[in-house]
Write a protein that holds these residues in place. Structure first.
Motif, PDB file in Angstrom:
ATOM      1  N   PRO A  40       0.854  -1.100   0.005  1.00  0.00           N
ATOM      2  CA  PRO A  40       0.147   0.036   0.068  1.00  0.00           C
ATOM      3  C   PRO A  40       0.893   1.156  -0.059  1.00  0.00           C
ATOM      4  O   PRO A  40       0.653   2.366  -0.639  1.00  0.00           O
ATOM      5  CB  PRO A  40      -0.876  -0.222   1.261  1.00  0.00           C
ATOM      6  N   ARG A  41       2.004   1.245   0.704  1.00  0.00           N
ATOM      7  CA  ARG A  41       2.880   2.379   0.866  1.00  0.00           C
ATOM      8  C   ARG A  41       3.379   2.719  -0.395  1.00  0.00           C
ATOM      9  O   ARG A  41       3.513   3.873  -1.134  1.00  0.00           O
ATOM     10  CB  ARG A  41       3.884   2.276   1.989  1.00  0.00           C
ATOM     11  N   VAL A  96       0.687   4.106  -3.039  1.00  0.00           N
ATOM     12  CA  VAL A  96       0.421   5.389  -2.598  1.00  0.00           C
ATOM     13  C   VAL A  96       1.495   6.395  -3.595  1.00  0.00           C
ATOM     14  O   VAL A  96       0.893   7.299  -4.426  1.00  0.00           O
ATOM     15  CB  VAL A  96       0.470   5.799  -1.313  1.00  0.00           C
TER      16      VAL A  96
END
Length: 374
Positions: free
Chosen positions: A194-195, A198
């Motif tokens: 997820p990081r 993003v």
């Protein structure tokens, strides 16, 4: 260029491990198909779309400018094919840096799994940021964007751009698109995905936005500024992994990070909020590429300000985490120091025994025998 990773196992063909271990070879073969297509007349027209830049416009020389004809470019749907081909090139270069540079350093340093992944990430990004900074600075100087800041908004829309400018944006889009398959090839942990998604999405959104809204000049300046600050962070992290006492790079990065955010906001407001707002032509025209209307200007400034606020929030959390780690390590070091001071015997104690206890040799000394005999 074929790249082979040494492995004692031979996984089944087209299996998960086979694709991960040989992804550079597979991608190299796909890229070679496009290059070989240039050699044949039947496939040359299709292969050119992938390999070379499209939508060039030749401007003849005028009386005022006695130079030769100039070739400028604009964007179109065919740019997606070019981005795809250079995405393959980015995957190959990524594998070369990983195998011939980073893996050799990892084998010497014997990093843990956590440090190993972070070291690879910083190694790849520092090389990309450095290359992009040098390339982008060269374009800024050659096109005189630094000497004349008003060129950031003057004569908007900037639909026709030079070859270096277009190739720079195509390469940027290709690099950040290549980061998606690299999450699979590098076996990224699920909690880190997820990081990664993003910040990859933020890069693609802003770079593509500057490219399609004809804000390439402003986008180039902001990218060079941002990439320089990010390069300092990742190169400092590489030095930190080799020597954990190295903290000077992070201090320099922290100061330049805040300055970079302020300068980004100033340039964005100056260009979009003042320069474009005072332009004569403020009508939406898709044929000429004019997007200078109030709604789009608000969206552009909101996205830039939102991205800067998000990065400042991450920066503050990072600094607080470092401060907590530093403060928690200090009491432990002081405790260890006090224990060593308490455990150190005095001169008198060392003469009588160990840690203040009288030894058998001290109890049976000649002096004590003499006292007993008397």
């Amino acid at each position: 260029m074929a790249i082979r990773k040494k492995s004692s196992k031979n996984p089944p063909v087209l299996s998960h491990e086979f694709i991960v271990q040989n992804h550079a070879d597979i991608v190299s073969c796909v890229a070679m198909v496009f290059l070989l297509g240039l050699m044949f007349e039947i496939t040359a027209k299709a292969a050119v779309i992938f390999v070379t830049l499209q939508y060039n416009v030749t401007i003849p020389a005028t009386e005022e400018q006695s130079t030769e004809t100039i070739s400028l470019y604009h964007y179109g749907i065919k740019d997606l094919a070019t981005v795809f081909f250079y995405m393959l090139v980015a995957i190959i270069i990524h594998a070369i840096i990983q195998e011939y540079v980073l893996d050799k350093i990892n084998r010497r340093m014997h990093f843990s799994k956590t440090k190993h992944s972070k070291f690879n990430e910083s190694g790849q990004l520092s090389a990309f940021y450095l290359f992009s900074c040098v390339w982008g600075t060269n374009i800024l100087v050659s096109e005189n964007y630094v000497s004349d800041p008003t060129s950031l908004w003057k004569d908007y829309p900037h639909t026709l751009i030079p070859f270096q400018m277009k190739f720079f944006y195509i390469s940027q889009l290709a690099y950040w698109f290549h980061a998606f398959p690299e999450l699979y090839f590098q076996k990224t942990k699920k909690e880190d995905i997820p990081r990664q998604l993003v910040y990859i999405g933020l890069y693609l959104f802003h770079i593509a936005g500057a490219y399609f809204l004809n804000l390439t000049r402003l986008g180039l300046v902001l990218l060079v500024l941002h990439y320089f600050v990010e390069f300092l962070f990742h190169i400092s992290r590489l030095f930190y992994f080799s020597d954990e006492k190295y903290q000077k790079g992070f201090s320099l990065w922290a100061g330049l990070f805040v300055f970079g955010r302020l300068l980004t906001l100033i340039l964005s407001v100056l260009t979009v909020g003042f320069g474009l707002a005072r332009a004569e032509n403020q009508d939406l025209d898709l044929t000429t590429g004019n997007f200078n209307i109030l709604g789009i200007r608000i969206i552009v400034l909101s996205s830039i300000c939102g991205a800067q606020a998000f990065m400042m929030w991450k920066f503050i959390n990072f600094q607080l985490r470092r401060w907590r780690e530093h403060s928690s390590s200090q009491p432990q070091s002081l405790k260890k120091k006090s224990v060593t001071i308490k455990g150190r015997p005095s001169k008198k104690e060392r003469e009588n025994g160990v840690n203040g206890t009288v030894t058998s040799n001290g109890a049976d000394s000649p002096r004590s025998r003499k006292e007993k005999s008397s």
